[in-house]
Design an enzyme around this catalytic site. Structure first.
Site, PDB file in Angstrom:
ATOM      1  N   CYS A 153       0.823  -1.216   0.000  1.00 25.33           N
ATOM      2  CA  CYS A 153       0.000   0.000   0.000  1.00 25.33           C
ATOM      3  C   CYS A 153       0.858   1.267   0.000  1.00 25.33           C
ATOM      4  CB  CYS A 153      -0.966  -0.031   1.177  1.00 25.33           C
ATOM      5  SG  CYS A 153      -0.211  -0.509   2.747  1.00 25.33           S
TER       6      CYS A 153
HETATM    7  N1  LIG Z   1      -4.319  -4.091   5.062  1.00 20.83           N
HETATM    8  C1  LIG Z   1      -3.784  -3.425   4.046  1.00 20.83           C
HETATM    9  O1  LIG Z   1      -3.968  -2.208   3.899  1.00 20.83           O
HETATM   10  C2  LIG Z   1      -2.962  -4.145   3.012  1.00 20.83           C
HETATM   11  C3  LIG Z   1      -2.591  -3.445   1.855  1.00 20.83           C
HETATM   12  C4  LIG Z   1      -1.816  -4.079   0.876  1.00 20.83           C
HETATM   13  C5  LIG Z   1      -1.386  -5.384   1.107  1.00 20.83           C
HETATM   14  N2  LIG Z   1      -1.728  -6.020   2.256  1.00 20.83           N
HETATM   15  C6  LIG Z   1      -1.214  -7.370   2.436  1.00 20.83           C
HETATM   16  O2  LIG Z   1      -2.279  -8.286   2.276  1.00 20.83           O
HETATM   17  C7  LIG Z   1      -2.089  -9.399   3.149  1.00 20.83           C
HETATM   18  C8  LIG Z   1      -3.319  -9.514   4.027  1.00 20.83           C
HETATM   19  O3  LIG Z   1      -3.424  -8.304   4.774  1.00 20.83           O
HETATM   20  P1  LIG Z   1      -4.640  -8.018   5.730  1.00 20.83           P
HETATM   21  O4  LIG Z   1      -4.469  -6.625   6.205  1.00 20.83           O
HETATM   22  O5  LIG Z   1      -5.894  -8.430   5.106  1.00 20.83           O
HETATM   23  O6  LIG Z   1      -4.283  -9.032   6.919  1.00 20.83           O
HETATM   24  P2  LIG Z   1      -5.280  -9.683   7.930  1.00 20.83           P
HETATM   25  O7  LIG Z   1      -6.454  -8.771   8.119  1.00 20.83           O
HETATM   26  O8  LIG Z   1      -4.452 -10.040   9.119  1.00 20.83           O
HETATM   27  O9  LIG Z   1      -5.782 -11.000   7.206  1.00 20.83           O
HETATM   28  C9  LIG Z   1      -4.934 -12.076   6.859  1.00 20.83           C
HETATM   29  C10 LIG Z   1      -5.779 -13.341   6.840  1.00 20.83           C
HETATM   30  O10 LIG Z   1      -5.006 -14.418   6.361  1.00 20.83           O
HETATM   31  C11 LIG Z   1      -5.561 -15.632   6.875  1.00 20.83           C
HETATM   32  N3  LIG Z   1      -4.492 -16.652   6.886  1.00 20.83           N
HETATM   33  C12 LIG Z   1      -3.256 -16.514   7.380  1.00 20.83           C
HETATM   34  N4  LIG Z   1      -2.543 -17.643   7.180  1.00 20.83           N
HETATM   35  C13 LIG Z   1      -3.339 -18.505   6.508  1.00 20.83           C
HETATM   36  C14 LIG Z   1      -3.171 -19.834   6.002  1.00 20.83           C
HETATM   37  N5  LIG Z   1      -2.021 -20.502   6.167  1.00 20.83           N
HETATM   38  N6  LIG Z   1      -4.192 -20.407   5.340  1.00 20.83           N
HETATM   39  C15 LIG Z   1      -5.355 -19.753   5.172  1.00 20.83           C
HETATM   40  N7  LIG Z   1      -5.566 -18.494   5.649  1.00 20.83           N
HETATM   41  C16 LIG Z   1      -4.581 -17.890   6.320  1.00 20.83           C
HETATM   42  C17 LIG Z   1      -6.100 -15.233   8.239  1.00 20.83           C
HETATM   43  O11 LIG Z   1      -7.396 -15.691   8.350  1.00 20.83           O
HETATM   44  P3  LIG Z   1      -7.738 -17.051   9.081  1.00 20.83           P
HETATM   45  O12 LIG Z   1      -6.870 -17.118  10.312  1.00 20.83           O
HETATM   46  O13 LIG Z   1      -9.166 -16.959   9.336  1.00 20.83           O
HETATM   47  O14 LIG Z   1      -7.378 -18.075   8.075  1.00 20.83           O
HETATM   48  C18 LIG Z   1      -6.234 -13.719   8.205  1.00 20.83           C
HETATM   49  O15 LIG Z   1      -7.595 -13.297   8.325  1.00 20.83           O
HETATM   50  C19 LIG Z   1      -0.816  -9.114   3.963  1.00 20.83           C
HETATM   51  O16 LIG Z   1       0.257  -9.788   3.400  1.00 20.83           O
HETATM   52  C20 LIG Z   1      -0.663  -7.619   3.843  1.00 20.83           C
HETATM   53  O17 LIG Z   1       0.674  -7.207   3.933  1.00 20.83           O
HETATM   54  C21 LIG Z   1      -2.516  -5.448   3.201  1.00 20.83           C
END
Ligand SMILES: NC(=O)c1ccc[n+]([C@@H]2O[C@H](COP(=O)([O-])OP(=O)(O)OC[C@H]3O[C@@H](n4cnc5c(N)ncnc54)[C@H](OP(=O)(O)O)[C@@H]3O)[C@@H](O)[C@H]2O)c1
Length: 349
Positions: A153
């Site tokens: 981001c």
């Molecule tokens: N938030 C932002 O603004 C943003 C912007 C750009 C990129 N990103 C990137 O996008 C990714 C997700 O970000 P986020 O903010 O959405 O994080 P988040 O809210 O913490 O969500 C990540 C999800 O991944 C799931 N997960 C983790 N390990 C897993 C596995 N082995 N198998 C299946 N599910 C799994 C978890 O759900 P369960 O535990 O329910 O499976 C968790 O809800 C990150 O890498 C982050 O750096 C985020």
């Protein structure tokens, strides 16, 4: 059987996953979506993402990422950093048409640079498969990609400010100062994302080494053709939920000849055919970008032509995550680049 793309969103209970679902549920080419979550398996999607209730009564699947990828045209991975490289072999073995990873695992081809910021890589052999998907710069060059690493981001805002400057003759290291809202930290609460710590507050974090600097450096070095080129990213937490505001500061030894008509004209030219970059004649405001896939940019040059300031406003979850990932999907598969992404922001918010 439904027609249209068969899509999987892995990690769909998180914030980026929820944003992907919101946009994919309104995408005209998407037919069937499987949304996986370990913690929410079997529960309605609308429990984790209440605003999606009018769009779907589907439930989260507890399928493993490898299972979810079988028979899919597109698989989005929206997992914590490091998870997608651990799962990459299983996902590719399932043979999906296109994999789009929203984490940083596959964003940086230079392993030394990657490991400097992130530590050891879990599957370096898969890195070469991925195209870095900075959609507003690559455009049609993403056509035919089968694996895309969606940019971070902060890195998206930083690179949209930097990209036009690659051959402008910057004299000193460009400095990029960004502030993000709390949704950038993901769905799991932590002391630094707790409301009382965050509301009415601003603080710097990852001082002298935010991880997104790695991909900014990677692109900046490629664009300038200088393997030693530097760029400095300084990031801060702001007291709002969505959105990133970033300002670039750069100096030139003399007015760049390409900016004879001013910085606004220069940025307008650079992004002339890019639908989701809007170059404004005044500084953008964060709430004018929130909810949309647009990046709003303003550039200002000092009277002597030697100092440049560029401001970028974007929604971290749309332009900085799910929206850009879907834009990259559209470009890779040859759809209209804006399919499913035409919603404007929600000012005031
Ligand atoms: N938030 C932002 O603004 C943003 C912007 C750009 C990129 N990103 C990137 O996008 C990714 C997700 O970000 P986020 O903010 O959405 O994080 P988040 O809210 O913490 O969500 C990540 C999800 O991944 C799931 N997960 C983790 N390990 C897993 C596995 N082995 N198998 C299946 N599910 C799994 C978890 O759900 P369960 O535990 O329910 O499976 C968790 O809800 C990150 O890498 C982050 O750096 C985020």
């Amino acid at each position: 059987m439904s027609s249209g793309l068969r899509v999987a969103v892995v990690g769909a209970a998180g914030y980026a996953g929820g944003e992907l679902l919101r946009l994919l549920l309104g995408h005209p080419a998407v037919g069937e979506i499987v949304a996986t979550s370990r913690s929410q398996a079997g529960k309605p999607i609308s429990e984790a993402h209440p605003s999606l209730a009018p769009l779907t009564d589907a439930r989260f699947s507890g399928m493993s990422p490898g299972e979810a990828a079988i028979g899919r045209d597109v698989v989005f991975l929206a997992l914590e950093q490091g998870e997608s490289s651990r799962l990459a072999a299983a996902i590719f073995e399932s043979g999906p048409g296109l994999v789009i990873d929203l984490a940083a695992d596959f964003r940086i081809a230079d392993m030394r640079l990657y490991e400097q910021f992130y530590g050891q890589h879990a599957s370096p052999d898969h890195v070469h498969r991925f195209t870095y998907g900075l959609a507003d710069v690559l455009g049609d060059k993403l056509r035919g990609a089968t694996a895309i690493a969606a940019p971070g981001c902060f890195a998206t805002a930083a690179q949209l400010a930097l990209w036009p400057l690659a051959s402008a003759g910057i004299e000193t290291t460009p400095v990029l100062f960004g502030i993000t809202g709390s949704s950038g930290a993901g769905v799991s609460p932590r002391p630094s994302t707790h409301h009382p710590a965050r509301a009415n507050n601003v603080f710097a974090y990852s001082v002298l080494g935010h991880r997104h600097e790695a991909e900014v450096l990677s692109s900046w070095r490629e664009w300038t053709g200088n393997a030693d080129a530097q760029a400095r990213l300084m990031v801060h937490s702001g007291p709002w939920v969505r959105g990133i505001y970033l300002t670039l500061h750069a100096r030139f030894s003399e007015r760049p000849s390409t900016m004879a008509d001013g910085a606004t004209a220069f940025y307008c030219d650079a992004y002339a055919d890019r639908r989701f970059v809007r170059v404004l004649d005044r500084a953008p405001e964060l709430t004018h970008a929130v909810g949309s896939n647009y990046a709003l940019i303003h550039a200002a040059l000092s009277d002597d032509g030697r100092e440049l300031q560029v401001m970028v406003a974007e929604d971290n979850l749309v332009k900085g995550a799910g929206g850009q990932a879907i834009q990259a999907m559209n470009l890779a598969l040859g759809f209209d680049e804006a399919a499913g992404l035409t919603a404007v922001g929600i000012f005031p918010c």
